[in-house]
Scaffold this active site. Structure first.
Site, mmCIF file in Angstrom:
data_model
loop_
_atom_site.group_PDB
_atom_site.id
_atom_site.type_symbol
_atom_site.label_atom_id
_atom_site.label_comp_id
_atom_site.label_asym_id
_atom_site.label_seq_id
_atom_site.Cartn_x
_atom_site.Cartn_y
_atom_site.Cartn_z
ATOM 1 N N LYS A 26 -21.375 63.828 2.542
ATOM 2 C CA LYS A 26 -21.138 65.127 1.890
ATOM 3 C C LYS A 26 -22.363 66.027 2.095
ATOM 4 O O LYS A 26 -23.499 65.542 2.096
ATOM 5 C CB LYS A 26 -20.887 64.893 0.395
ATOM 6 N N ASN A 46 -24.808 72.185 8.868
ATOM 7 C CA ASN A 46 -23.657 73.002 8.474
ATOM 8 C C ASN A 46 -24.076 74.470 8.417
ATOM 9 O O ASN A 46 -24.689 74.904 7.439
ATOM 10 C CB ASN A 46 -23.141 72.530 7.112
ATOM 11 N N CYS A 66 -22.428 77.941 5.878
ATOM 12 C CA CYS A 66 -22.750 78.209 4.465
ATOM 13 C C CYS A 66 -23.470 79.560 4.360
ATOM 14 O O CYS A 66 -24.032 80.051 5.341
ATOM 15 C CB CYS A 66 -23.577 77.068 3.890
ATOM 16 N N ASN A 112 -15.423 73.719 11.177
ATOM 17 C CA ASN A 112 -15.414 73.663 9.717
ATOM 18 C C ASN A 112 -14.103 74.335 9.245
ATOM 19 O O ASN A 112 -13.242 74.636 10.057
ATOM 20 C CB ASN A 112 -16.655 74.388 9.168
ATOM 21 N N THR A 113 -13.969 74.563 7.970
ATOM 22 C CA THR A 113 -12.700 75.100 7.451
ATOM 23 C C THR A 113 -12.545 76.599 7.738
ATOM 24 O O THR A 113 -13.524 77.318 7.909
ATOM 25 C CB THR A 113 -12.623 74.888 5.929
ATOM 26 N N GLY A 122 -6.854 70.531 7.468
ATOM 27 C CA GLY A 122 -5.623 69.760 7.617
ATOM 28 C C GLY A 122 -4.793 70.198 8.817
ATOM 29 O O GLY A 122 -5.229 71.036 9.617
ATOM 30 N N GLY A 178 -10.523 68.974 12.989
ATOM 31 C CA GLY A 178 -9.644 70.005 12.448
ATOM 32 C C GLY A 178 -8.215 69.495 12.506
ATOM 33 O O GLY A 178 -7.565 69.547 13.552
ATOM 34 N N GLY A 179 -7.766 68.897 11.396
ATOM 35 C CA GLY A 179 -6.358 68.481 11.313
ATOM 36 C C GLY A 179 -6.024 67.185 12.020
ATOM 37 O O GLY A 179 -4.848 66.882 12.216
ATOM 38 N N THR A 189 -9.517 65.733 6.217
ATOM 39 C CA THR A 189 -8.506 65.813 5.156
ATOM 40 C C THR A 189 -7.541 64.626 5.163
ATOM 41 O O THR A 189 -7.080 64.196 4.103
ATOM 42 C CB THR A 189 -7.734 67.150 5.306
HETATM 43 C C1 LIG Z 1 -12.869 68.648 0.145
HETATM 44 C C2 LIG Z 1 -13.636 69.002 1.386
HETATM 45 C C3 LIG Z 1 -15.029 69.052 1.332
HETATM 46 C C4 LIG Z 1 -15.760 69.389 2.477
HETATM 47 N N1 LIG Z 1 -17.130 69.413 2.417
HETATM 48 C C5 LIG Z 1 -17.848 69.706 3.548
HETATM 49 C C6 LIG Z 1 -19.273 69.689 3.516
HETATM 50 O O1 LIG Z 1 -19.912 69.373 2.511
HETATM 51 N N2 LIG Z 1 -19.939 70.023 4.667
HETATM 52 C C7 LIG Z 1 -19.260 70.357 5.822
HETATM 53 O O2 LIG Z 1 -19.912 70.649 6.832
HETATM 54 N N3 LIG Z 1 -17.931 70.350 5.877
HETATM 55 C C8 LIG Z 1 -17.205 70.034 4.771
HETATM 56 N N4 LIG Z 1 -15.839 70.017 4.823
HETATM 57 C C9 LIG Z 1 -15.155 70.380 6.090
HETATM 58 C C10 LIG Z 1 -14.691 69.133 6.854
HETATM 59 O O3 LIG Z 1 -15.766 68.287 7.183
HETATM 60 C C11 LIG Z 1 -13.941 69.546 8.145
HETATM 61 O O4 LIG Z 1 -14.809 70.299 8.962
HETATM 62 C C12 LIG Z 1 -12.696 70.391 7.869
HETATM 63 O O5 LIG Z 1 -12.033 69.955 6.715
HETATM 64 C C13 LIG Z 1 -11.713 70.346 9.060
HETATM 65 O O6 LIG Z 1 -11.316 69.029 9.362
HETATM 66 P P1 LIG Z 1 -9.968 68.358 8.747
HETATM 67 O O7 LIG Z 1 -8.851 69.333 8.976
HETATM 68 O O8 LIG Z 1 -9.803 67.063 9.495
HETATM 69 O O9 LIG Z 1 -10.227 68.159 7.295
HETATM 70 C C14 LIG Z 1 -15.070 69.694 3.699
HETATM 71 C C15 LIG Z 1 -13.674 69.625 3.730
HETATM 72 C C16 LIG Z 1 -12.955 69.285 2.600
HETATM 73 C C17 LIG Z 1 -11.460 69.234 2.694
#
Ligand SMILES: Cc1cc2nc3c(=O)[nH]c(=O)nc-3n(C[C@H](O)[C@H](O)[C@H](O)COP(=O)(O)O)c2cc1C
Length: 301
Positions: free
Chosen positions: A55, A137, A140, A202-203, A227, A253-254, A276
């Site tokens: 995290k 990251n 931010c 990232n998201t 997701g 990503g997803g 996710t």
């Molecule tokens: C609940 C949650 C917390 C996240 N916390 C972080 C974080 O602390 N640092 C970071 O770089 N990305 C964070 N992310 C982003 C994920 O690492 C990832 O880049 C993003 O969710 C896309 O991948 P996914 O679709 O497989 O989840 C977080 C995502 C989720 C869903």
């Protein structure tokens, strides 16, 4: 850079770094979805993964944002956790000694309010047993620039990369935000500034509204979408960045299956992260890895 996955699936994600970052396989648990690995390690055989990313760690502990912090959408998840974490010193004191006993490599995901703070966190992590690399990251807010994300400005993204590079000899992966017009420009900037590898994405900024309550679902109104909904967009970004730079790319990503993972690898990624999907199935990373092994063998024959 061409894909570096070998027949035994091991991969070096920092070939230009003097330590290197050799993973036994290319499947990684994504930051924010595997905690510090400690709980998940009791539920699944985490040690079989290539790596996990912890995290996001900030200079000092943070409580995160107010609830509600999560919202489901048809094909994704909205979150606004707000970097809740125990802070850099507690990571080194309480978590790294546990990680040092593990086979799976742990990368520390770091976030700063300022360029200087990124450097301070990286220096605290430098040479610490149990921390095999840093994921920076840059998605931010830059407090000195009115909260604009570091990763939306190539100059700020490069400044963070340079600062972290000068503060630690650990392999450094820079994680890009997709919330930009031209992600290739940011990728080129962080590679020129010394990134050993790039992870993306990232998201995406998103929101949803609870119509019955006439209120946004998340306490911060907007949050980060992850997701299956984001997979095709993430894949296109990975493809574009992989064509443009000469460092390993880690795609995410997803991803929730080996087929998804192989799409990213075929688009130019050397490794993938599963995020996710872990919330739906705590074995998602392991299932992806096992299937990647099978599919890779099939594709070879
Ligand atoms: C609940 C949650 C917390 C996240 N916390 C972080 C974080 O602390 N640092 C970071 O770089 N990305 C964070 N992310 C982003 C994920 O690492 C990832 O880049 C993003 O969710 C896309 O991948 P996914 O679709 O497989 O989840 C977080 C995502 C989720 C869903």
């Amino acid at each position: 850079m061409t894909t570096t996955v070998t027949p035994d699936l091991s991969v070096d994600l920092a070939p230009h770094n003097r330590h290197g970052l050799v993973l036994a396989n290319p499947v990684i648990g994504a930051s924010g979805t595997v905690g510090y690995g400690v709980e998940l390690n009791q539920a699944i055989d985490l040690q079989r993964l290539g790596a996990i990313v912890c995290k996001g760690v900030t200079r000092y502990p943070r409580d995160g944002n107010l609830q509600p912090r999560l919202g489901e959408t048809i094909a994704g998840l909205l979150n606004t956790i707000g970097l809740q974490n125990i802070g850099a010193e507690a990571i080194v004191r309480d978590k790294a000694p546990i990680w040092a006993t593990w086979n799976v490599k742990v990368l520390a995901n770091i976030s700063g309010d300022t360029v200087q703070e990124f450097g301070e966190i990286a220096a605290i992590m430098d040479g610490v047993d149990g921390i095999s690399g840093i994921e920076v990251n840059i998605g931010c807010p830059n407090v000195e620039k009115g909260g604009l994300e570091f990763g939306t400005d190539p100059v700020a993204a490069a400044a963070v990369t340079e600062k972290v590079k000068s503060a630690t000899s650990l392999p450094m992966m820079v994680k890009l935000t997709p919330n930009v017009t031209d992600i290739v420009e940011v990728a080129r900037a962080v590679v020129s500034a010394g990134a050993d590898s790039i992870s993306l994405v990232n998201t995406f900024v998103g929101m949803s509204i609870d119509v019955a309550k006439r209120r946004p679902t998340l306490s911060t109104i907007t949050g980060g979408l992850s997701g299956p909904a984001i997979k095709p967009i993430a894949l296109a970004m990975v493809y574009k960045v992989a064509e443009a730079v000469d460092v390993p790319i880690i795609g995410l990503g997803g991803i929730s299956s080996a087929k998804d993972a192989l799409e990213f690898i075929m688009a130019g990624a050397s490794a993938v992260q599963v995020g996710t999907a872990n919330f739906l199935n705590p074995r998602a990373c392991l299932d992806t890895l096992d299937e990647v092994r099978k599919l890779t063998r099939l594709l070879e024959n």
